[in-house]
Design a protein around this motif. Structure first.
Motif, PDB file in Angstrom:
ATOM      1  N   UNK A   1      -7.484  -1.588   4.128  1.00 25.43           N
ATOM      2  CA  UNK A   1      -8.125  -1.007   4.364  1.00 25.43           C
ATOM      3  C   UNK A   1     -10.055  -2.130   4.250  1.00 25.43           C
ATOM      4  N   UNK A   2      -9.581  -2.973   4.489  1.00 22.70           N
ATOM      5  CA  UNK A   2     -10.759  -4.678   4.507  1.00 22.70           C
ATOM      6  C   UNK A   2     -10.598  -4.848   6.374  1.00 22.70           C
ATOM      7  N   UNK A   3      -9.384  -4.736   6.922  1.00 22.13           N
ATOM      8  CA  UNK A   3      -9.272  -5.007   8.497  1.00 22.13           C
ATOM      9  C   UNK A   3     -10.463  -4.508   8.765  1.00 22.13           C
TER      10      UNK A   3
ATOM     11  N   UNK B   1       0.631  -3.170  -2.578  1.00 24.44           N
ATOM     12  CA  UNK B   1      -0.172  -3.056  -3.570  1.00 24.44           C
ATOM     13  C   UNK B   1      -1.825  -3.464  -2.748  1.00 24.44           C
ATOM     14  N   UNK B   2      -1.098  -5.359  -2.687  1.00 25.02           N
ATOM     15  CA  UNK B   2      -1.429  -5.840  -1.435  1.00 25.02           C
ATOM     16  C   UNK B   2      -2.004  -5.513   0.062  1.00 25.02           C
ATOM     17  N   UNK B   3      -1.148  -5.535  -0.015  1.00 25.65           N
ATOM     18  CA  UNK B   3      -0.492  -5.138   1.807  1.00 25.65           C
ATOM     19  C   UNK B   3      -1.796  -3.780   2.182  1.00 25.65           C
TER      20      UNK B   3
ATOM     21  N   UNK C   1       7.463  -1.657   2.744  1.00 30.04           N
ATOM     22  CA  UNK C   1       7.485  -1.747   2.053  1.00 30.04           C
ATOM     23  C   UNK C   1       7.339  -0.904   0.862  1.00 30.04           C
ATOM     24  N   UNK C   2       6.870   0.521   1.006  1.00 28.88           N
ATOM     25  CA  UNK C   2       7.358   1.542   0.691  1.00 28.88           C
ATOM     26  C   UNK C   2       8.821   1.695   0.516  1.00 28.88           C
ATOM     27  N   UNK C   3       9.057   1.919   1.865  1.00 28.14           N
ATOM     28  CA  UNK C   3      10.590   2.762   2.498  1.00 28.14           C
ATOM     29  C   UNK C   3      11.238   1.768   1.102  1.00 28.14           C
ATOM     30  N   UNK C   4      11.311   0.608   1.374  1.00 25.42           N
ATOM     31  CA  UNK C   4      12.039  -0.297   0.447  1.00 25.42           C
ATOM     32  C   UNK C   4      11.435   0.041  -1.171  1.00 25.42           C
ATOM     33  N   UNK C   5      10.669   0.227  -1.348  1.00 24.96           N
ATOM     34  CA  UNK C   5      11.086   0.534  -2.904  1.00 24.96           C
ATOM     35  C   UNK C   5      11.317   2.214  -3.077  1.00 24.96           C
TER      36      UNK C   5
END
Length: 227
Positions: free
Chosen positions: A181-183, A174-176, A199-203
């Protein structure tokens, strides 16, 4: 009136050290400082400017100014015409009562003071980051203690529990994802996007493994029941 820097006391410096220990950027530390010490800043303003504006009103106007500054910046950006924005402010002043004009004038002076103070504080507070070569050694223990407490506050006690691991991964995702969107830079946004994808693949992989383990755990129980 010449600008006179606000005198920093020990509690002010310790506050900044703690902020840096929590990985806050210099701009964030400065903003947090000005929000935390409104009363002290108002007192310094009244003393240096010899203002007759009541303390409570100065504090109120400072708080309002901090909130309105960002709003006005957004308004200028939206209009893309500073002239139109200024005309609206002039009309507001012309139509105001005497009491309202006094308040507007006081706000203008406070705004000018806060702008100078913010730049001044930003320059002075940067030395209270442990990475700065002029960082005072007497604050090293405070910095390290605060950073350890910061890490502890984000540490999950029981990572043997699969649910806790997934929760940690989802928090990171969620943080990443928010950073994507902020970059402002497409290159940096792509880096964050790649990290979020990993990270999503890890989840997904971890959830699949947990699901398979649950099936294996349930099967012997069914056999035992049938027997």
């Amino acid at each position: 009136m010449d600008f006179q820097p606000m005198k920093l006391e020990e509690r002010h410096k310790e506050f900044a050290v703690k902020c840096y220990a929590k990985f806050m950027k210099r701009s964030e530390v400065t903003d947090a400082f000005m929000e935390e010490f409104v009363t002290d800043i108002a007192t310094a303003y009244r003393e240096t400017s010899k203002s007759e504006t009541p303390q409570a009103l100065v504090e109120e106007l400072m708080t309002e100014t901090a909130q309105e500054t960002q709003h006005e910046f957004n308004l200028r950006s939206a209009l893309q015409k500073v002239d139109m924005f200024q005309i609206d402010k002039d009309r507001e002043f012309d139509n105001a009562s005497e009491e309202q004009r006094d308040r507007i004038n006081a706000t203008k002076k406070i705004r000018e003071y806060l702008e100078k103070l913010k730049a001044n504080l930003s320059d002075r507070l940067r030395r209270l980051n442990i990475t700065h070569r002029q960082f005072p050694e007497k604050y090293r223990d405070l910095f390290n203690q605060t950073r350890n407490e910061y890490f502890t506050s984000y540490r999950t006690e029981n990572l043997q529990n699969p649910d806790n691991i997934v929760l940690e991964l989802e928090t990171l995702y969620g943080y990443v994802k928010q950073r994507v969107f902020q970059e402002a830079s497409p290159k940096e946004a792509m880096k964050q996007l790649t990290l979020a994808h990993n990270i999503l693949k890890t989840i997904a992989t971890y959830n699949a493994i947990n699901a398979q383990q649950e099936i294996v755990d349930i099967t012997p129980q069914k056999q035992l029941t049938d027997t």
